[in-house]
Write a protein that holds these residues in place. Sequence first.
Motif, PDB file in Angstrom:
ATOM      1  N   HIS A   1     -30.106 -31.178 -36.105  1.00 23.12           N
ATOM      2  CA  HIS A   1     -30.271 -31.946 -34.867  1.00 23.12           C
ATOM      3  C   HIS A   1     -29.428 -31.369 -33.737  1.00 23.12           C
ATOM      4  O   HIS A   1     -29.849 -31.374 -32.579  1.00 23.12           O
ATOM      5  CB  HIS A   1     -29.905 -33.419 -35.099  1.00 23.12           C
ATOM      6  N   TYR A   2     -28.246 -30.863 -34.085  1.00 25.89           N
ATOM      7  CA  TYR A   2     -27.382 -30.308 -33.045  1.00 25.89           C
ATOM      8  C   TYR A   2     -27.976 -29.022 -32.457  1.00 25.89           C
ATOM      9  O   TYR A   2     -27.730 -28.698 -31.283  1.00 25.89           O
ATOM     10  CB  TYR A   2     -25.984 -30.031 -33.597  1.00 25.89           C
ATOM     11  N   THR A   3     -28.768 -28.320 -33.240  1.00 27.19           N
ATOM     12  CA  THR A   3     -29.464 -27.141 -32.728  1.00 27.19           C
ATOM     13  C   THR A   3     -30.366 -27.522 -31.561  1.00 27.19           C
ATOM     14  O   THR A   3     -30.433 -26.817 -30.544  1.00 27.19           O
ATOM     15  CB  THR A   3     -30.302 -26.484 -33.839  1.00 27.19           C
ATOM     16  N   PHE A   4     -31.066 -28.649 -31.684  1.00 28.80           N
ATOM     17  CA  PHE A   4     -31.928 -29.127 -30.598  1.00 28.80           C
ATOM     18  C   PHE A   4     -31.095 -29.526 -29.377  1.00 28.80           C
ATOM     19  O   PHE A   4     -31.510 -29.300 -28.237  1.00 28.80           O
ATOM     20  CB  PHE A   4     -32.774 -30.308 -31.070  1.00 28.80           C
ATOM     21  N   VAL A   5     -29.932 -30.112 -29.624  1.00 29.72           N
ATOM     22  CA  VAL A   5     -29.046 -30.488 -28.522  1.00 29.72           C
ATOM     23  C   VAL A   5     -28.627 -29.247 -27.734  1.00 29.72           C
ATOM     24  O   VAL A   5     -28.654 -29.229 -26.498  1.00 29.72           O
ATOM     25  CB  VAL A   5     -27.797 -31.231 -29.037  1.00 29.72           C
ATOM     26  N   MET A   6     -28.257 -28.185 -28.456  1.00 32.07           N
ATOM     27  CA  MET A   6     -27.833 -26.960 -27.787  1.00 32.07           C
ATOM     28  C   MET A   6     -28.991 -26.332 -27.007  1.00 32.07           C
ATOM     29  O   MET A   6     -28.802 -25.822 -25.899  1.00 32.07           O
ATOM     30  CB  MET A   6     -27.283 -25.966 -28.807  1.00 32.07           C
ATOM     31  N   LYS A   7     -30.185 -26.395 -27.568  1.00 34.77           N
ATOM     32  CA  LYS A   7     -31.359 -25.889 -26.852  1.00 34.77           C
ATOM     33  C   LYS A   7     -31.551 -26.668 -25.554  1.00 34.77           C
ATOM     34  O   LYS A   7     -31.866 -26.083 -24.497  1.00 34.77           O
ATOM     35  CB  LYS A   7     -32.603 -26.010 -27.729  1.00 34.77           C
ATOM     36  N   ASP A   8     -31.342 -27.971 -25.615  1.00 35.19           N
ATOM     37  CA  ASP A   8     -31.450 -28.813 -24.418  1.00 35.19           C
ATOM     38  C   ASP A   8     -30.428 -28.401 -23.361  1.00 35.19           C
ATOM     39  O   ASP A   8     -30.750 -28.334 -22.163  1.00 35.19           O
ATOM     40  CB  ASP A   8     -31.234 -30.290 -24.780  1.00 35.19           C
ATOM     41  N   VAL A   9     -29.201 -28.149 -23.786  1.00 36.80           N
ATOM     42  CA  VAL A   9     -28.139 -27.787 -22.851  1.00 36.80           C
ATOM     43  C   VAL A   9     -28.489 -26.491 -22.118  1.00 36.80           C
ATOM     44  O   VAL A   9     -28.314 -26.382 -20.897  1.00 36.80           O
ATOM     45  CB  VAL A   9     -26.786 -27.642 -23.584  1.00 36.80           C
ATOM     46  N   PHE A  10     -29.006 -25.517 -22.856  1.00 39.83           N
ATOM     47  CA  PHE A  10     -29.392 -24.258 -22.222  1.00 39.83           C
ATOM     48  C   PHE A  10     -30.604 -24.444 -21.306  1.00 39.83           C
ATOM     49  O   PHE A  10     -30.733 -23.765 -20.281  1.00 39.83           O
ATOM     50  CB  PHE A  10     -29.684 -23.198 -23.280  1.00 39.83           C
ATOM     51  N   THR A  11     -31.475 -25.374 -21.666  1.00 43.57           N
ATOM     52  CA  THR A  11     -32.634 -25.665 -20.811  1.00 43.57           C
ATOM     53  C   THR A  11     -32.189 -26.291 -19.503  1.00 43.57           C
ATOM     54  O   THR A  11     -32.745 -25.999 -18.439  1.00 43.57           O
ATOM     55  CB  THR A  11     -33.621 -26.602 -21.541  1.00 43.57           C
ATOM     56  N   LEU A  12     -31.186 -27.150 -19.551  1.00 42.83           N
ATOM     57  CA  LEU A  12     -30.629 -27.744 -18.328  1.00 42.83           C
ATOM     58  C   LEU A  12     -30.145 -26.645 -17.384  1.00 42.83           C
ATOM     59  O   LEU A  12     -30.404 -26.688 -16.180  1.00 42.83           O
ATOM     60  CB  LEU A  12     -29.463 -28.679 -18.679  1.00 42.83           C
TER      61      LEU A  12
ATOM     62  N   MET B   1     -25.542 -20.266 -30.257  1.00 40.58           N
ATOM     63  CA  MET B   1     -24.160 -20.690 -30.118  1.00 40.58           C
ATOM     64  C   MET B   1     -24.046 -22.178 -30.408  1.00 40.58           C
ATOM     65  O   MET B   1     -24.952 -22.931 -30.143  1.00 40.58           O
ATOM     66  CB  MET B   1     -23.664 -20.424 -28.696  1.00 40.58           C
ATOM     67  N   GLY B   2     -22.898 -22.572 -30.927  1.00 40.14           N
ATOM     68  CA  GLY B   2     -22.661 -23.998 -31.094  1.00 40.14           C
ATOM     69  C   GLY B   2     -23.117 -24.555 -32.422  1.00 40.14           C
ATOM     70  O   GLY B   2     -23.373 -25.742 -32.555  1.00 40.14           O
ATOM     71  N   GLY B   3     -23.235 -23.684 -33.439  1.00 40.84           N
ATOM     72  CA  GLY B   3     -23.672 -24.149 -34.744  1.00 40.84           C
ATOM     73  C   GLY B   3     -22.620 -24.967 -35.454  1.00 40.84           C
ATOM     74  O   GLY B   3     -21.483 -25.091 -35.006  1.00 40.84           O
ATOM     75  N   ILE B   4     -23.005 -25.520 -36.589  1.00 40.03           N
ATOM     76  CA  ILE B   4     -22.122 -26.377 -37.363  1.00 40.03           C
ATOM     77  C   ILE B   4     -21.878 -25.739 -38.725  1.00 40.03           C
ATOM     78  O   ILE B   4     -22.815 -25.301 -39.389  1.00 40.03           O
ATOM     79  CB  ILE B   4     -22.752 -27.767 -37.581  1.00 40.03           C
TER      80      ILE B   4
END
Length: 251
Positions: free
Chosen positions: A24-35, A1-4
């Motif tokens: 880079h935004y893919t990594f950001v989304m992975k971080d959000v789900f990890t949180l 989710m959250g692709g560009i």
Amino acid sequence: MGGINCGQSNNRSPHNGRAGFSTHYTFVMKDVFTLNKIYSEVNIFLEDLVVNELHNSQKALENRNSVIKALKTLNQELNTTKTDIKKAELTLEPYFAQRELKEGFIRPFRENNTINESHEFWVKNGELLDENYVFNTVAKVLKEKGDLGYLQLLEKKIENLYENVQSLGYEFASDVAEEEIRKGMFQLAIRDAKNNVTALMTNLTAKLSALFSLVSSYCLLEYTSHTSLTGANLTFKDLGIDSEKDMKKEA
């Protein structure tokens, strides 16, 4: 989710390096789900503590240590998330430094005249929460500052979690908390507001919920404001959940 979407519209072709932002935004989304994953673990350990403290204080203290460790991990992941957001921002800054390219990023959001209608539709379909503030904030920042403005907003939301997580760590690590757990009284202290655990936990839950609403709003507006690599041009109704169609399939 959250692709560009990186289609040919509005200088967003991968041929001009725009696809780097998507990566880079893919990594950001992975971080959000990890949180969210780590925070869920904090809550699981806390529930174990509540169950164990009445019959096995030693086990409950181990659960407490697990909570403290998970909160430290959560703060570390916040740092990782902020770093990855910064990397995503750096991929966009050269484009936003050029007026014509910057305008190319912002114009599609500004010219999206179905934003209000789309919000009502997505709320009705259960894709967004029935609230206005987060969605309107995302829509406003995209119209005024584009994707870079959204990243800066996301970064502030991440920074806003630090103090909350640290305060929770202090609550669980305190000598008072340890004494209450040994007596089997920690869960009563939480219920009677003798500590700040309940207030901090609910506040953090609300902030994380808002964070997910933020990225969901961006995802939906992003997809409906730009074409994809395939050239698809979506309307907000294309992203609706077709429950009738699903029921027919099941039948």
